[in-house]
Design an enzyme around this catalytic site. Structure first.
Site, PDB file in Angstrom:
ATOM      1  N   PHE A 166     -11.072  -7.527  14.054  1.00  0.00           N
ATOM      2  CA  PHE A 166      -9.909  -8.049  13.329  1.00  0.00           C
ATOM      3  C   PHE A 166      -9.706  -6.922  12.175  1.00  0.00           C
ATOM      4  CE2 PHE A 166      -8.923 -10.145   9.231  1.00  0.00           C
ATOM      5  CZ  PHE A 166      -7.400 -10.266   9.477  1.00  0.00           C
ATOM      6  N   GLN A 167      -8.424  -6.706  12.003  1.00  0.00           N
ATOM      7  CA  GLN A 167      -7.977  -5.516  11.146  1.00  0.00           C
ATOM      8  C   GLN A 167      -8.580  -4.208  11.503  1.00  0.00           C
ATOM      9  OE1 GLN A 167      -8.152  -7.281   6.992  1.00  0.00           O
ATOM     10  NE2 GLN A 167      -5.940  -7.814   7.095  1.00  0.00           N
ATOM     11  N   GLU A 192       0.867  -1.193   0.096  1.00  0.00           N
ATOM     12  CA  GLU A 192       0.006   0.164   0.209  1.00  0.00           C
ATOM     13  C   GLU A 192       0.986   1.217  -0.006  1.00  0.00           C
ATOM     14  OE1 GLU A 192      -0.435  -2.570   1.846  1.00  0.00           O
ATOM     15  OE2 GLU A 192      -2.529  -3.058   1.640  1.00  0.00           O
ATOM     16  N   MET A 210      24.434   9.214   1.988  1.00  0.00           N
ATOM     17  CA  MET A 210      24.440  10.227   2.409  1.00  0.00           C
ATOM     18  C   MET A 210      24.898  10.092   3.962  1.00  0.00           C
ATOM     19  SD  MET A 210      24.050  13.703   2.015  1.00  0.00           S
ATOM     20  CE  MET A 210      22.739  14.199   1.008  1.00  0.00           C
ATOM     21  N   LYS A 220     -17.022  -1.118   6.205  1.00  0.00           N
ATOM     22  CA  LYS A 220     -17.386  -2.154   5.254  1.00  0.00           C
ATOM     23  C   LYS A 220     -19.097  -2.150   4.963  1.00  0.00           C
ATOM     24  CE  LYS A 220     -16.861  -6.918   3.892  1.00  0.00           C
ATOM     25  NZ  LYS A 220     -16.134  -8.141   4.085  1.00  0.00           N
TER      26      LYS A 220
END
Lengths: 88, 568
Positions: B111-112, B49, B467, B161
């Protein structure tokens, strides 16, 4: 540290208060007191807050940053008004 | 129109003109993917993502439109945090759409479940969690408008959802147009007066000029006044590098003439820029003789770091048009140009070849620029290669350099290039990347290969976190703690990795092969190309203003401090 009393009108939207409080913590603003109450218009709330600013940070800057928040309708610096009310 | 929340979401996205979504489905966002299957909107299925978020940023900056990324709840959403922070810092208009658990279980550690709205409060311009599917068209229209208007930035839309699955009616919404700020005529007049009376003025140009599409107005105003221009990292391309009024980039790794112009100026005309610490150096020593005109669309930026003598709240395009209208004549800047011209002649950007015969990274980037040209889009990760990409690619147009300036996100280059290429399929897109950065997000090359997005990646492989190594050389007595990546020992072998990801893999290790390899990469048009440019590990980025010092201490090269030693 300089002490300022601010009065905000905000929309009664979920997360509006959280966004203001997070702005205080992420910009290093100390909150002395904070109170939230319904405003005269039902879809708005009034937030009165007393803050301490770190040296080098101005209240004008803080007011502008608060003003960027979409759900904040207005911000007023009442520090001076309060002093008058106390007769100072 | 009868539909579901998910149907309303996709219809609303179509109605606001969304043409591509970078995303990945998962449990909570799944209902949205069903109507998307039938939509004209292209969906690019990313491999992580974070790649979706940076791709949306790359798309937005290449096209000037709002970029869109989509992820599921919980870890899908938290993986968008870095791109949101990045977009917030660099004022990139993106809308992130996240799934959320059902309304009934929000707050139960389902969940999630992750409270992504709260997590992203300090790094989004605004956010929504929608509880009524009838609100979806309005929320999407508002989110797009908020992302793009005023100072652009990221907006999050969190969708439970069950809200997506609920039946609703779709009613198109057109949000009221956001008016641009009206300029204060008094401030414009004050600014014009300061410009007219200054002897050593400079245009200090930031990314806001690119965001507002004000490059043509800048060119007009600069040519009308004859005032020198410096372009910050975020503004590279806002003013042509080939233009004689251009002094280059200011800041920690800016050119000596650009830094000197700010330090010796009697007037800074700061446009869409925020006096970032990487530009100012030690703030009390920044531009000590200069009055400041600061124009920005965000009033909170004016006088934040440096007090403005004249503050103008407004869109840079309007500000410059207004200034052009009131400024009638050139001021005499002969003395100022005489000084700056001397610095331009004495301190051009340059580099030394490594003494051990290794390839100079700056040469590679210079040749990519030369052989590809200014019509291409260049992206960069963060580190030495980013600074060299800012210094040695010659930019002539806005939107041609896309990098992570404020947040400094390693791994930005590949997914940002993917997004830029999706938005500008007819342009060549080069991701100039480091060997450290590349290993953070190169999985998106599989996306590019599968989706037919033929980006080109130049890995400036110096075997180290370059760097950080440079700072260890300069400030930690060469104690190279944890900066060697093993990439010169082929851990991993980038050519094999490119091949495994469905790309063409090339390698180049000597000066004589550089042009040929670049041309070979340019000839590949049907899939992504990765070139492993194996370069010396000790090349350094110069000039440099060391962190915590004033700009007067700029070193053109190690130990050479032209401004500090100069006689006033």
């Amino acid at each position: 540290m300089t002490r300022h009393s601010l009065s905000l009108l905000l929309r009664n939207e979920p997360g509006a208060l959280a966004r203001i409080v997070v702005l205080f913590s992420s910009r290093g603003v100390d909150v002395e007191s904070l109170s939230l109450a319904p405003a005269e218009r039902g879809d708005l709330s009034r937030l009165d807050v007393v803050v301490d600013l770190q040296p080098g940070r101005t209240v004008v800057q803080l007011i502008k940053q608060l003003g960027r928040i979409v759900d904040v309708k207005s911000v007023v610096d009442r520090t001076h008004d309060e002093a008058l009310e106390l007769g100072a | 129109m009868d539909t579901t929340g998910a149907g309303a979401l996709i219809k609303a996205l179509e109605d606001v003109g969304c043409e591509v979504i970078f995303g990945m489905p998962g449990g909570a966002i799944l209902p949205a993917y069903d109507p998307l299957y039938d939509s004209k909107i292209r969906h690019v299925l990313v491999r992580h993502e974070q790649g979706a978020g940076h791709a949306a940023q790359g798309y937005a900056q290449a096209t000037g439109r709002v970029g869109v990324c989509m992820a599921t709840s919980g870890p899908g959403a938290t993986n968008l945090v870095t791109p949101l922070a990045d977009a917030y810092m660099d004022s990139v208009p993106i809308v992130a759409i996240t799934g959320q658990v059902n309304r009934s279980v929000i707050g139960t550690d389902a969940f999630q479940e992750a409270d992504i709205r709260s997590i992203t409060l300090p790094i989004t311009k605004h956010s929504y969690q929608v509880h009524d599917p009838a609100d979806i068209p309005r929320v999407i229209a508002e989110a797009f408008q908020l992302a793009a208007s005023g100072r652009p930035g990221p907006v999050l839309v969190d969708l439970p959802k069950d809200v997506l699955a609920t039946a609703t009616t779709y009613t198109p919404v057109k949000p009221a147009a956001q008016p641009r700020p009206v300029l204060s005529p008094v401030q414009i007049r004050n600014a014009a007066q300061l410009i007219g009376s200054s002897k050593r003025p400079v245009f200090y140009v930031g990314g806001g000029v690119i965001r507002s599409g004000a490059a043509p107005e800048l060119r007009k105003l600069a040519e009308k006044t004859g005032i020198p221009v410096v372009t910050t990292l975020m503004a590279r391309g806002a003013f042509p590098d080939s233009h004689p009024l251009h002094l280059g980039m200011p800041g920690m790794h800016g050119t000596v003439p650009a830094v000197a112009a700010l330090q010796r100026a009697d007037l800074l005309i700061a446009l869409g820029t925020r006096f970032d610490d990487r530009v100012t150096g030690l703030l009390p020593e920044f531009a000590p003789h200069a009055a400041v005109i600061h124009a920005d669309i965000d009033p909170a930026e004016i006088s934040k770091n440096r007090k403005a003598d004249v503050g103008i709240v407004g869109d840079c395009r309007d500000v410059m048009a207004a200034l052009s209208a009131v400024i009638t004549r050139k001021t005499d800047l002969a003395g100022w140009w005489n000084y700056l011209g001397g610095l331009l002649a004495t301190y051009p950007l340059g580099y030394d070849w490594p003494t051990d015969g290794a390839l100079a990274p700056q040469y590679v980037i210079e040749r990519i620029s030369k052989l590809t040209g200014p019509e291409a889009i260049y992206t960069a990760g963060v580190g030495q290669h980013q600074m060299w990409a800012a210094q040695f690619v010659k930019y002539e147009r806005p939107g041609s350099f896309i990098n992570s300036g404020g947040a400094g996100t390693m791994g930005f280059a590949v997914p940002a290039a993917m997004g830029a290429q999706a938005g500008a399929p007819d342009r060549t897109v080069w991701a100039i990347d480091g060997d450290g950065c590349f290993q953070m997000t190169n999985q998106e090359l599989a996306t590019c290969a599968a989706e037919g997005i033929p980006i080109k990646v130049a890995i400036i492989n110096n075997g180290n976190l370059g760097m950080v190594r440079q700072w260890q050389t300069l400030f930690y007595e060469g104690r190279y703690s944890n900066t060697r990546l093993g990439t010169h020992q082929r851990h991993p072998d980038f050519v094999k990795l490119a091949d495994a990801l469905g790309c063409v893999g090339l390698r180049c290790e000597s000066q004589s092969e550089v042009d040929g390899t670049i041309l070979e990469a340019m000839a590949v048009r049907d899939r992504p190309v990765v070139v492993d440019f194996v370069v010396g590990q000790d090349a350094q980025v110069w000039p440099m203003v060391a962190a915590g010092t004033g700009n007067d201490e700029i070193m053109a090269a190690r130990g050479i401090r032209p401004l500090f030693d100069e006689e006033e």
